[in-house]
Design an enzyme around this catalytic site. Structure first.
Site, short mmCIF file in Angstrom:
data_model
loop_
_atom_site.label_atom_id
_atom_site.label_comp_id
_atom_site.label_asym_id
_atom_site.label_seq_id
_atom_site.Cartn_x
_atom_site.Cartn_y
_atom_site.Cartn_z
N GLU A 240 22.50 40.90 -34.83
CA GLU A 240 23.57 40.01 -33.48
C GLU A 240 23.96 41.08 -31.92
O GLU A 240 24.85 41.89 -32.48
CB GLU A 240 24.89 39.65 -34.54
CG GLU A 240 25.78 38.58 -34.23
CD GLU A 240 27.30 38.42 -34.54
OE1 GLU A 240 28.10 37.71 -34.30
OE2 GLU A 240 26.93 38.38 -35.70
N ARG B 293 29.10 39.43 -24.85
CA ARG B 293 30.36 40.11 -23.99
C ARG B 293 30.09 41.20 -23.25
O ARG B 293 31.58 41.41 -22.55
CB ARG B 293 31.36 40.56 -25.82
CG ARG B 293 31.45 40.37 -26.54
CD ARG B 293 32.25 40.57 -27.66
NE ARG B 293 32.53 40.31 -29.28
CZ ARG B 293 32.92 40.50 -29.59
NH1 ARG B 293 33.92 41.40 -29.80
NH2 ARG B 293 32.26 39.66 -31.30
N THR C 195 28.90 35.05 -30.07
CA THR C 195 30.30 34.97 -29.36
C THR C 195 29.35 33.78 -28.03
O THR C 195 29.93 34.17 -27.46
CB THR C 195 30.60 36.16 -28.67
OG1 THR C 195 30.43 37.30 -29.47
CG2 THR C 195 31.86 36.35 -27.47
N LYS D 155 29.66 31.61 -41.04
CA LYS D 155 31.24 32.54 -41.18
C LYS D 155 32.08 32.44 -40.86
O LYS D 155 33.15 31.11 -40.35
CB LYS D 155 30.57 33.11 -39.40
CG LYS D 155 31.50 34.51 -39.08
CD LYS D 155 30.92 34.64 -37.70
CE LYS D 155 31.80 35.36 -36.65
NZ LYS D 155 31.38 35.89 -35.15
#
Length: 214
Positions: free
Chosen positions: A47, A51, A75, A135
């Site tokens: 993943e 960011r 994100t 998640k």
């Protein structure tokens, strides 16, 4: 691709290894050797979080050049994020939480989404929409293994990837829960090793992570 098919893809990704590394990458040139080290260590699902400005280029490079890697995007906050990641070659998407706009975008995207929840009510809402794989974030601050374990009986349909505050020392506690398929962790790709190009060190961390379910 309907929601059930996308959920099957998410489940298959979650079952690839005990840990999905959560990667914050500042230099896209590090992406390919880092991903090769993770795959060599037995960690194929990766993943890459949105960011940093390098994230999409990193995803694009891993998708194109690293055999055996299943690269995803983390994100994800907006429909724009989801579309950009899909165009870059991501195979799955992860969000810290959910919003109506993001869920609508996911409905219209071929990219399977692993959405984040932190409460039983959020988990129930996602189950109503057909999401059986979620998640749990932020795992440790939100209640850790005690809260997640307490959900196993009333929410038996749901399987989780807890992420947030988990280390190699605590991962096994989460992986021992009946409703956990894998965990997410940033310890596999620490910033100092990425900056130094310590790919052997990252491969060793991956091997240790891959052995957690042994």
């Amino acid at each position: 691709m309907n929601i059930e098919t996308k959920q099957q893809h998410v489940e298959a990704t979650m079952r690839l290894a005990p840990v999905i590394p959560v990667v914050i990458i500042d230099d896209a040139r590090h992406a390919v050797p880092m991903a090769r080290a993770l795959v060599a260590g037995g960690i194929p699902a990766i993943e890459v979080t949105l960011r940093t400005p390098a994230a999409l280029d990193a995803i694009r490079a891993i998708a194109a050049e690293v055999e055996g890697a299943v690269v995803g995007v983390g994100t994800v906050l907006t429909a724009k994020d989801l579309h950009a990641a899909e165009q870059a070659g991501a195979r799955f998407a992860v969000s810290p939480g959910v919003s109506p706009n993001l869920l609508a975008a996911a409905d219209n995207s071929a990219l399977p989404l692993l959405p984040g929840v932190a409460t039983a009510s959020e988990a129930m809402n996602m189950l109503e929409r057909g999401y059986r794989h979620l998640k749990f974030f932020p795992a440790v601050p939100a209640g850790g293994t005690k809260l997640l374990g307490a959900w196993a009986s009333p929410l038996p349909q749901i399987r989780f990837c807890p992420t947030g505050g988990i280390s190699v020392a605590t991962a096994k506690d989460f992986l021992g829960l009946p409703n956990v398929l894998c965990v997410g962790g940033s310890w596999l790709t620490p910033g100092d090793k990425l900056k130094a190009g310590d790919w052997a060190g990252i491969e060793q961390l991956a091997r240790e992570a891959a052995a957690l379910r042994g």
